[in-house]
Design an enzyme around this catalytic site. Structure first.
Site, PDB file in Angstrom:
ATOM      1  N   THR A 167       0.560   4.591   0.568  1.00  0.00           N
ATOM      2  CA  THR A 167       0.526   5.520   1.687  1.00  0.00           C
ATOM      3  C   THR A 167       0.899   4.817   2.984  1.00  0.00           C
ATOM      4  OG1 THR A 167      -1.242   6.737   0.580  1.00  0.00           O
ATOM      5  CG2 THR A 167      -0.885   7.202   2.909  1.00  0.00           C
ATOM      6  N   ASP A 170       0.866  -1.166   0.000  1.00  0.00           N
ATOM      7  CA  ASP A 170       0.000   0.000   0.000  1.00  0.00           C
ATOM      8  C   ASP A 170       0.908   1.222   0.000  1.00  0.00           C
ATOM      9  OD1 ASP A 170      -2.488   1.468   0.307  1.00  0.00           O
ATOM     10  OD2 ASP A 170      -1.741   1.912   2.315  1.00  0.00           O
ATOM     11  N   ASP A 191      -1.506   0.082   6.547  1.00  0.00           N
ATOM     12  CA  ASP A 191      -1.607   0.753   7.843  1.00  0.00           C
ATOM     13  C   ASP A 191      -3.000   1.271   8.142  1.00  0.00           C
ATOM     14  OD1 ASP A 191      -1.723   2.780   6.001  1.00  0.00           O
ATOM     15  OD2 ASP A 191      -0.396   4.133   7.079  1.00  0.00           O
TER      16      ASP A 191
END
Length: 800
Positions: free
Chosen positions: A311, A309, A548
């Site tokens: 970000t 991912d 996250d």
């Protein structure tokens, strides 16, 4: 902190909390971050292998002591020292790992937020009492059960409980249950079912439990042990029956039978596997990596596809506003004021809104105190957030390609900026908007341009995985152009060919085909990340997923290895097997190396232990068949060539001592599949190559020197030791200086035992003469030649 809710209820008072604590109405569900001390001791003391070895040792000591005295009996039972070593080493390493896990789990633990005396307080979840008002915002785990008291567009993801991926909107009176998590909006709910009474309390805690989940390594070792357990009993019976012809020496027969059974048991294999895992936990803990399930150590070593991912993984958690660009005709001042009003209305600002707020604060833009009718929180599925004001209309902030029409000049301008690696949001007004009915009458007002902070170590880490043959898939909710630009800055292959996830095929096979070809994906929704993982797994890939945010939870849960960032949402951390507590993406290569160390070294150690098992079984069968044949032909009985003390000596210097060092040595070999098959392909030919020459040499020496001499057993012991040492030398590859030293010390130690009279007498050996040495040399030479051919230089088609 002061509550952002509009509730008239101020929550429990301090006195009311104290009353409930006194009454025991506290959320005291036990949290097991690691195995308790009692379980560790029980697991190390009371094992089937320890029990078998203890019984065999008692037999050897008892029957030897009757004829030769207690000290001689103890000598024959020296092999039982492995029990003490197993217990001591295993317990010490597990306790060290327990301390590491407990410390890291405490760092990883998230506080709960409760409304008390009119303020939101952060407390340990175990301090929640019945009737507490619990405040939740996006990313928060629900840790107790109860009805919603207030909701500001609160949406709860219950996929971990129900399997349904779509978030559920919660209104006052609706129930929320532990094990779910908030994905949008904010709310208050009353804690009614707490502690052990809460729904799925165990599910919430299992994510941080010291667990031995599915592991190919452990499963393979367990298969070996089950097979050996089935073989030991019939072979032992056959060996005993074959020795009955020499009934006058029945006590010695039993002791020699014990010597035949003991090497069949891979007594240290389970120990060294546990030690390798435990040491891995400790080493990774020193790098602030929390391993929530031990087999995760081997998981990344087996991974061949890593889904990232963008970000929070390739970029750092925060971002900075680069510029706020009003659209032609828009009032610059009105844009700034509208952004300040949106920020003020947002109870739980995400990192984007936090960056906007910081930018506004630097420029002294104050909250205009616009009256709010409705707040529509950000959702990773919708890609926008907004607020409807009483006198100022509806303002939205979100992805330009979602809020604006395709082909709109403002959307094209946003694409140009995104292609430079910038993150771009559109600030628009709308005639109407809702979280369920969509948006109408959009008019663009400004573009908010943010600059993401790339991790300084990301490029080197991605290059490492490329070098190691691990395919990387970058998936993000951002626009394809923005994701591609970031990937290009990091040197990722295929960065120019980005895929817009809104146009992905629905068919799983077509999706899997696309994933095999493409690398960069933008505008990916949470359920699509999960579909990516499943599609890659359907093609036989071992998939690791990093993330996250709450939008990563489904994919993290279904991946072969879920890796969460320590600063990420509590929900993401709760389902991941590995948590990078310091958010350092560059730590992943160390996790890979640690996994490879465990897999490679346990494979080597398994080769040694199973080789011993194979040659022990083979020798027992050869002796049994030979003894029965001699008895049927009326010849002298054929005794087993070794006493337990001989096996203790050979095992110490060919397996026990070297295996311990090899199990903990550094190694960087890539993980290979089919653990059981690979070990058996080594152990079976190696064991037979050790057993056959040893048996032949023993027969020749027995015919030359007779059963009353120690020379036959000495000659056999020398032959078996040399062949087992050769197998060790093959297993120890590739060589570094200390491995040469290890093999050399083991060889020199055995030579010293045979050469030094007091030691030779203790081990009931004697220095062989020319004839015995020649026979042993021929046997060793033929065995070594066979070992080298079958295990090193044989043609490739035979290896496969």
């Amino acid at each position: 902190m002061t509550t952002p809710m509009l509730a008239g209820d101020r929550g429990l008072t301090a006195a009311e909390v104290a009353e409930r604590v006194e009454a025991g109405a506290v959320n005291e569900a036990k949290r097991h971050t690691s195995r308790p001390l009692s379980a560790i001791l029980r697991a190390n003391f009371f094992t089937p292998l320890n029990a078998v070895i203890a019984v065999l040792a008692a037999i050897a000591i008892g029957f030897t002591a009757v004829e030769e005295g207690f000290l001689e009996g103890l000598k024959q039972g020296l092999f039982a020292g492995v029990i003490i070593a197993n217990i001591a080493i295993g317990t010490i390493q597990e306790l060290r790992a327990k301390r590491t896990l407990d410390k890291l789990s405490l760092m990883n633990r998230s506080n709960a937020k409760v409304l008390r005396d009119g303020e939101v307080q952060e407390i340990d979840p175990a301090r929640i009492v019945r009737d507490d008002l619990v405040y939740v915002e996006p990313g928060d785990r629900i840790v107790v059960d109860g009805p919603v008291v207030e909701s500001r567009n609160l949406e709860i993801d219950e996929s971990l409980l129900t399997g349904e991926a779509d978030p559920v909107a919660k209104a006052p009176g609706d129930e929320v249950r532990s094990g779910s998590f908030a994905v949008a909006g904010t709310g208050l709910f009353r804690a009614e079912q707490i502690g052990a009474d809460s729904y799925a309390a165990k599910l919430v805690e299992e994510a941080s439990k010291f667990a031995l989940a599915r592991s190919e390594l452990r499963e393979g070792i367990n298969r070996f042990i089950k097979l050996i357990n089935w073989l030991i009993v019939p072979i032992a019976l056959l060996l005993i029956i074959s020795q009955l012809a020499d009934a006058a020496n029945w006590r010695q027969i039993i002791v020699r039978t014990v010597a035949g059974i003991v090497p069949m048991i891979p007594e240290g294999l389970v120990l060294l596997t546990s030690v390798a895992f435990a040491v891995g936990v400790i080493r990774l803990g020193a790098r602030h990596v929390l391993v929530q399930e031990l087999p995760a150590i081997e998981g990344l070593a087996r991974t061949d596809v890593l889904c990232l991912d963008k970000t929070g993984t390739l970029t750092e958690g925060g971002m900075d506003v680069d510029e706020i660009r009003p659209i032609n005709g828009s009032d610059n001042a009105a844009v700034w004021v509208a952004l300040a009003a949106l920020r003020a209305a947002d109870d739980s600002p995400n990192p984007t809104m936090q960056a906007v707020a910081a930018h506004l604060e630097e420029r002294g833009v104050a909250d205009p105190s616009w009256r709010v009718i409705d707040v529509m929180p950000f959702s990773s599925a919708r890609k926008w957030s907004g607020t409807r004001f009483t006198d100022n209309g509806t303002w939205l902030l979100g992805a330009p390609d979602i809020l604006l029409e395709h082909g709109d000049p403002v959307a094209l301008e946003a694409d140009v900026l995104a292609a430079q690696g910038l993150r771009v949001l559109a600030l628009v007004t709308a005639e109407s908007a809702s979280t369920t009915g969509g948006v109408t009458g959009v008019k663009p007002q400004a573009l908010v341009v943010l600059r993401q902070r790339l991790r300084g170590t990301a490029a080197a880490t991605l290059a490492y995985f490329k070098e190691q043959g691990v395919k990387v898939k970058i998936i993000s909710g951002d626009s394809p152009a923005a994701v591609g630009a970031v990937a290009a800055q990091l040197g990722v292959d295929g960065a120019a060919d980005t895929v817009d996830a809104r146009r992905l095929p629905e068919d799983p096979e077509e999706l899997a085909d696309l994933l095999e070809r493409a690398t960069i994906f933008g505008r990916v929704k949470p359920h699509q990340k999960q579909a990516f993982v499943k599609a890659l797994q359907s093609r036989g890939h071992t998939v690791a997923m990093t993330g996250d945010g709450v939008n990563d939870v489904l994919a993290l849960k279904d991946a072969d290895l879920g890796i969460a960032m320590g600063s990420g949402s509590a929900a993401a951390r709760s389902v991941a097997q590995v948590v990078l507590l310091d958010d350092e993406f560059a730590t992943l290569p160390h996790v890979v190396d640690e996994g490879r160390r465990v897999l490679g070294n346990i494979g080597r150690v398994s080769n040694l232990f199973l080789t011993k098992t194979v040659y022990a079984i083979s020798l027992a069968l050869f002796i049994a068949v030979g003894a029965i044949s001699a008895w049927m032909l009326g010849n002298d009985p054929l005794p087993y060539p070794f006493l337990p003390i001989h096996q203790s000596l050979i095992n110490l210097f060919t397996i026990g001592l070297p295996a311990f060092f090899l199990a903990l040595a550094p190694t960087f070999e890539r993980a290979k599949p089919n653990f059981v098959r690979r070990v058996l392909k080594f152990a079976i030919p190696a064991g037979i190559c050790c057993a056959v020459p040893t048996f032949i040499v023993y027969l020749l020496s027995l015919a030359h020197d007779g059963t009353d001499s120690q020379l036959p057993q000495t000659t056999a012991a020398i032959t078996l030791f040399c062949l087992a040492l050769t197998a060790l030398a093959i297993v120890a590859r590739p060589y570094v200086w200390w491995k040469f030293l290890l093999v050399g010390v083991c060889a020199a130690s055995f030579v010293a035992v045979v050469s030094i009279p007091p030691l030779a007498d203790f081990y009931e050996l004697e220095l062989p003469g020319v004839w015995n040495t020649t026979v042993a040399a021929i046997g060793v030479g033929s065995g070594v030649a066979a070992l080298l051919f079958w295990l090193v230089v044989r043609p490739k088609h035979l290896k496969d």
